[in-house]
Design an enzyme around this catalytic site. Structure first.
Site, short mmCIF file in Angstrom:
data_model
loop_
_atom_site.label_atom_id
_atom_site.label_comp_id
_atom_site.label_asym_id
_atom_site.label_seq_id
_atom_site.Cartn_x
_atom_site.Cartn_y
_atom_site.Cartn_z
N SER A 1 7.90 -2.39 -13.81
CA SER A 1 9.04 -2.41 -12.88
C SER A 1 10.30 -1.92 -13.59
CB SER A 1 9.18 -3.82 -12.30
OG SER A 1 10.03 -3.83 -11.19
N ASP B 1 2.61 -1.94 -3.10
CA ASP B 1 3.92 -2.24 -3.67
C ASP B 1 5.02 -2.05 -2.61
OD1 ASP B 1 6.27 -2.31 -5.25
OD2 ASP B 1 5.16 -1.57 -6.99
N HIS C 1 3.61 -5.54 -5.59
CA HIS C 1 4.36 -5.19 -6.80
C HIS C 1 3.94 -6.09 -7.97
CE1 HIS C 1 7.71 -3.40 -8.94
NE2 HIS C 1 8.24 -4.58 -9.19
#
Lengths: 394, 394
Positions: A178, A342, A375
């Site tokens: 991320s 995601d 995610h």
């Protein structure tokens, strides 16, 4: 200094054996500060007395060429792996892949990770960071919103200084999830000669409009809380309610409806208060998400949250005018792991990033992560990529 | 009354021809109030002086068996089709499918729609509703949070009273999107003998945990705004900032990353303020979403928003203890339209709803809607289902 952080006290005296360790890394981690008299941002603002925390797993070899840098995510810290106490359980977010014999093998690699500037956990005893909650030495007061805007590239520059302080000039790999992927990508774009391998997990080459808007929504509750007071709350009640809502949105967006529907049900928060009869009654899932957010809020700082939002929003690989150029600068073989579910980094943007890195012949491997977390599968379900990671690092 | 609403003034005198109209419906709509001396909720609370607005398109035939009821979504109103002024443009949300010769053919059907209780647009001159912003006749003050909790089933009961006031006992079809789908499903479950066809668009049989949490996140900014004041703001500044953030979350969740990334770019809101240099600078997409939210907030009421959240959260078809039973009660042939990109009503839940309705042999047609809007494709891209709708209604 570079030998002591992975094992405390006694073992340090055995430094002469470190090039060929007698024992596997036992998971005990010591967080250490990295101090700079001053740091100048890419925008040209100078911040005096910058300190960030760092920790490492495994040992640095004599050639100093066995280094893997781990860069952390939005609400993460440098604690990627290991335990702080000999008797404690490992509490790192990537314990599944970092350790003796694991894909990021601490018998082979020196794995280092540092807290970013403006780290969210400004009030976490295991975090050392510099940001709006830090004292501005020029005024003796917390910076608040006078702290300079910092970018992903600034995070990278602090890490570069940290690594150079240990005599490390190149990285066997840089890997992050991320916001950590943004840092890893920026490393490979800014310093192509120093990066041998890039591993980007659940991230892409740019904050696309969806991410800009998502981050904007995350930030909003903080500014809405009257206690925020334009960032001047360090002598007063902090905007905890706003920060909690912000963190709740992070939890929700970083997950996926599959997770919510497989994990929770329609139970009421209080079995005696029916939401169909009482406008203030709630469901258990609401209470659980609030409780998670409240726990995280205890160690977090609201202004730091806002600065992290800005750091992520301003990201485009290379920080220039062209995403294509920023990604073309990457020369390192690249592994990209992502989730088709995601909801933060749109999979379309991840695939596009892979295409642009690959456009000039750079080798890119793109693999999906499965799971019901969306995610968060990049953090919580990373073990499924173990074989891929092991092969890629060799 | 039932003849005049579809055409004003002069045409009313031609009532004798209405069973076979001389002209196609010209799209001019008159909003009318439906008043009840009192309404008792399913929870047993009695609300005096309940009024909701309604409008209709096409004409009611003598047998009163050509009726299609349209039930509206969370931020919607009874204005599904048509223009309010002869010279204006049509402004209904489903103008694409409602009108002369369209799938919901106003030459054939009498199509009626009403504002729900606690309609969001309490301050919209084209909305008539009863909710927290209404005066409680017992106190002479706005109800605020003393207004009883109302459910989707209560919305249905108000519609039933409205229809019965026009002598309508059965529906050729009931159709709604999102919260409108919940009402349509509840109609078919509660009154299987009255519903000949059910059309559920971007909705499912139950508010699943993901939706509970999403709705919770939408509501939070309102309660966070100090002006909300536990719902007592009618003599003071309303919680407009909180309401705006709530509406922004609705816009974001009801769309999809594909739309955001195909519609917006990374332009700054103010070309002289670089977000990498100014912590208060923003991106254009943030400003645009805020502007949209600000416009909607002008006609919306914050307490009504909270009551709508509760009405959606408490929904489970049949409002009993078993989703299976609630959906098994449905006997009407059912058409379900949904998007695989829907971030509000998880597609898994929509498919499960179809399975449960079908389980006892009820005919269900399940079709996907394409587009880049996710949930909103059920409202904005409904024209792609025109042939399906036309065939299903015959």
């Amino acid at each position: 200094m570079r030998c002591t952080q992975w094992h405390s006290g006694v073992i340090a005296s055995l430094g002469l054996f470190l090039a060929s360790p007698l024992w596997a890394w036992d998971g005990v981690v010591e967080k250490q500060p990295f101090e700079m008299d001053s740091f100048t941002t890419q925008s040209g603002e100078t911040i005096p007395n910058v300190t960030v925390g760092w920790e490492a797993y495994g040992e640095l070899n004599e050639a100093r060429d066995n280094v893997i840098l781990i860069t952390h995510f939005f609400s993460g810290t440098s604690h990627a792996a290991g335990r702080y106490d000999q008797d404690g359980e490992p509490t790192g977010y990537w314990d599944a892949i970092i350790g003796p014999g694991k894909p990021l093998d601490t018998d082979e690699y020196y794995i280092i990770s540092s807290d970013t500037l403006v780290n969210l956990g400004a009030n976490d005893p295991n975090v050392t960071t510099t940001g709006p909650a830090s004292i501005n030495p020029d005024t003796g007061e917390p910076w608040g919103m006078d702290f300079p805007v910092v970018t992903i590239r600034d995070f990278v520059e602090v890490q570069r200084e940290l690594l150079e302080s240990q005599g490390i000039e190149s990285l066997h790999a840089v890997m992050g999830a991320s916001m950590g992927a943004l840092q890893a990508i920026e490393w490979a774009s800014a310093y192509p000669d120093r990066i041998e391998r890039l591993i980007s997990v659940i991230g892409g080459g740019v904050a696309d409009p969806w991410l800009l808007a998502t981050l904007s929504a995350w930030a909003a509750p903080i500014r809405l809380d009257a206690n925020w007071n334009e960032g001047n709350y360090y002598d007063d009640e902090p905007p905890t309610d706003g920060l909690k809502e912000a963190l709740k949105l992070v939890t929700l967006n970083a997950n996926h409806w599959q997770w919510a529907n497989e994990t929770f049900n329609r139970d009421w928060a209080d079995e005696e208060r029916d939401p169909a009869q009482d406008i203030n009654a709630r469901y258990a899932i609401e209470q659980t998400l609030d409780d998670i957010a409240a726990t995280r809020a205890e160690t977090s700082d609201a202004n730091h949250f806002l600065y992290l939002v800005q750091a992520n929003q301003t990201f485009m690989a290379g920080h220039g005018n062209s995403l294509e150029k920023g990604l073309a600068a990457i020369e390192a073989p690249t592994l990209m792991l992502y989730s088709e579910k995601d909801l933060v980094f749109a999979p379309q943007g991840v695939r596009r990033t892979a295409e642009l890195i690959e456009a000039d012949g750079t080798d890119v491997t793109l693999e999906t992560l499965e799971g019901n977390r969306g995610h968060l599968d990049g953090v919580l379900s990373i073990d499924q990529a173990s074989d891929t990671l092991r092969a890629f690092l060799q």
